[in-house]
Scaffold this active site. Structure first.
Site, PDB file in Angstrom:
ATOM      1  N   LYS A 172       0.840  -1.200   0.000  1.00  0.00           N
ATOM      2  CA  LYS A 172       0.000   0.000   0.000  1.00  0.00           C
ATOM      3  C   LYS A 172       0.879   1.256   0.000  1.00  0.00           C
ATOM      4  O   LYS A 172       2.098   1.179   0.223  1.00  0.00           O
ATOM      5  CB  LYS A 172      -0.908  -0.043   1.229  1.00  0.00           C
ATOM      6  N   TYR A 203     -12.042  -2.874  -2.923  1.00  0.00           N
ATOM      7  CA  TYR A 203     -12.555  -2.909  -1.547  1.00  0.00           C
ATOM      8  C   TYR A 203     -14.088  -2.917  -1.495  1.00  0.00           C
ATOM      9  O   TYR A 203     -14.666  -2.545  -0.477  1.00  0.00           O
ATOM     10  CB  TYR A 203     -11.988  -1.739  -0.750  1.00  0.00           C
ATOM     11  N   ASN A 263      -1.572  -0.367   7.381  1.00  0.00           N
ATOM     12  CA  ASN A 263      -0.990  -1.688   7.672  1.00  0.00           C
ATOM     13  C   ASN A 263      -0.175  -2.265   6.510  1.00  0.00           C
ATOM     14  O   ASN A 263       0.012  -3.465   6.400  1.00  0.00           O
ATOM     15  CB  ASN A 263      -2.060  -2.654   8.181  1.00  0.00           C
ATOM     16  N   HIS A 292      -1.602  -5.549   1.366  1.00  0.00           N
ATOM     17  CA  HIS A 292      -2.847  -6.285   1.141  1.00  0.00           C
ATOM     18  C   HIS A 292      -2.518  -7.665   0.601  1.00  0.00           C
ATOM     19  O   HIS A 292      -1.602  -7.822  -0.203  1.00  0.00           O
ATOM     20  CB  HIS A 292      -3.727  -5.552   0.113  1.00  0.00           C
ATOM     21  N   GLU A 342      -9.274 -10.467  -7.715  1.00  0.00           N
ATOM     22  CA  GLU A 342      -8.313  -9.355  -7.582  1.00  0.00           C
ATOM     23  C   GLU A 342      -7.215  -9.431  -8.637  1.00  0.00           C
ATOM     24  O   GLU A 342      -6.793  -8.396  -9.167  1.00  0.00           O
ATOM     25  CB  GLU A 342      -7.742  -9.347  -6.164  1.00  0.00           C
TER      26      GLU A 342
HETATM   27  P1  IDP Z   1      -7.200  -7.429   5.493  1.00  0.00           P
HETATM   28  O1  IDP Z   1      -6.441  -6.335   4.766  1.00  0.00           O
HETATM   29  O2  IDP Z   1      -6.358  -8.032   6.589  1.00  0.00           O
HETATM   30  O3  IDP Z   1      -7.789  -8.453   4.563  1.00  0.00           O
HETATM   31  P2  IDP Z   1      -9.903  -6.403   5.823  1.00  0.00           P
HETATM   32  O4  IDP Z   1     -10.782  -6.717   6.970  1.00  0.00           O
HETATM   33  O5  IDP Z   1     -10.217  -7.023   4.503  1.00  0.00           O
HETATM   34  O6  IDP Z   1      -8.398  -6.731   6.272  1.00  0.00           O
HETATM   35  O7  IDP Z   1      -9.884  -4.831   5.663  1.00  0.00           O
HETATM   36  C1  IDP Z   1      -9.303  -4.232   4.535  1.00  0.00           C
HETATM   37  C2  IDP Z   1      -8.467  -3.063   4.970  1.00  0.00           C
HETATM   38  O8  IDP Z   1      -9.327  -2.060   5.507  1.00  0.00           O
HETATM   39  C3  IDP Z   1      -7.467  -3.359   6.097  1.00  0.00           C
HETATM   40  O9  IDP Z   1      -6.250  -3.887   5.620  1.00  0.00           O
HETATM   41  C4  IDP Z   1      -7.289  -1.996   6.710  1.00  0.00           C
HETATM   42  O10 IDP Z   1      -6.351  -1.222   5.960  1.00  0.00           O
HETATM   43  C5  IDP Z   1      -8.666  -1.382   6.553  1.00  0.00           C
HETATM   44  N1  IDP Z   1      -9.464  -1.546   7.770  1.00  0.00           N
HETATM   45  C6  IDP Z   1     -10.073  -2.674   8.200  1.00  0.00           C
HETATM   46  N2  IDP Z   1     -10.724  -2.473   9.346  1.00  0.00           N
HETATM   47  C7  IDP Z   1     -10.524  -1.172   9.655  1.00  0.00           C
HETATM   48  C8  IDP Z   1     -10.940  -0.331  10.732  1.00  0.00           C
HETATM   49  O11 IDP Z   1     -11.631  -0.747  11.662  1.00  0.00           O
HETATM   50  N3  IDP Z   1     -10.528   0.967  10.683  1.00  0.00           N
HETATM   51  C9  IDP Z   1      -9.747   1.466   9.688  1.00  0.00           C
HETATM   52  N4  IDP Z   1      -9.356   0.725   8.654  1.00  0.00           N
HETATM   53  C10 IDP Z   1      -9.707  -0.585   8.645  1.00  0.00           C
HETATM   54 MG    MG Z   2      -9.316  -8.304   3.165  1.00  0.00          MG
END
Ligand code: IDP
Ligand code: MG
Length: 152
Positions: free
Chosen positions: A11, A51, A114, A117, A128
């Site tokens: 990212k 997303y 984080n 992805h 994807e």
């Molecule tokens: P993942 O990336 O581990 O698959 P997902 O639940 O698919 O996690 O969420 C996608 C992305 O959305 C996460 O990587 C993170 O960057 C963001 N995200 C998920 N939950 C939250 C939240 O509660 N607050 C802010 N951003 C979030």
């Molecule tokens: Mg995800």
């Protein structure tokens, strides 16, 4: 375990922080095979499709804003069990809950930043990869050292 492909993207925060080589190297060293690689700044439609499952979540707007804010490094990795394997290398979504040794566990503190992805299953991987890459951008090849690997 069957060979499969998964989509991984560093990212904008990972790119801005100079973590590309560190992250790429972990997948290479593990033994997965890189079959697609490019840098791009995602368009809003691309980010919203990527997303799409999170469209109703409160963080959706900020997530799309962030992922379109600068270049990302998009990749396709291939290997036995690579979909779950990549998720294991990446670590838990919340970096503070991600185990040390994982990418998020080692390199991040903030759920909204984080750094990486990875597709979460076979269906999302297929979706994807097709969303981010043209078929001709993917390279089917067998690394030379694979002849040295044990039969599964
Ligand atoms: P993942 O990336 O581990 O698959 P997902 O639940 O698919 O996690 O969420 C996608 C992305 O959305 C996460 O990587 C993170 O960057 C963001 N995200 C998920 N939950 C939250 C939240 O509660 N607050 C802010 N951003 C979030
Ligand atoms: Mg995800």
């Amino acid at each position: 375990m069957a060979s499969e492909r998964t989509f991984v993207a560093i990212k904008p925060d990972g790119v801005q922080r100079g973590l590309v080589a560190n992250i790429l190297g972990r997948f290479e060293r593990k033994g997965f095979t890189l079959v697609g690689l490019k840098m791009l700044t995602p368009s809003r439609p691309l980010a919203e499709q990527h997303y799409g499952v999170h469209r109703q979540r409160p963080f959706f707007g900020g997530l799309v804003e962030f992922i379109t804010s600068g270049p990302v490094v998009a990749m396709v990795w291939e290997g036995d069990g690579v979909i779950a394997g990549a998720r294991a290398l990446i670590g838990a979504t919340k970096p503070l809950e991600a185990a040390p040794g994982t990418i998020r566990g080692d390199l991040a503190v903030d759920i909204g930043r984080n750094v990486i992805h990875g597709s979460d299953g076979p269906d999302t991987a297929q979706f994807e990869i097709g969303l981010w890459f043209q078929p001709e951008e993917l390279n089917s090849w067998t690394p030379a050292d694979h002849s040295w690997r044990a039969e599964a």
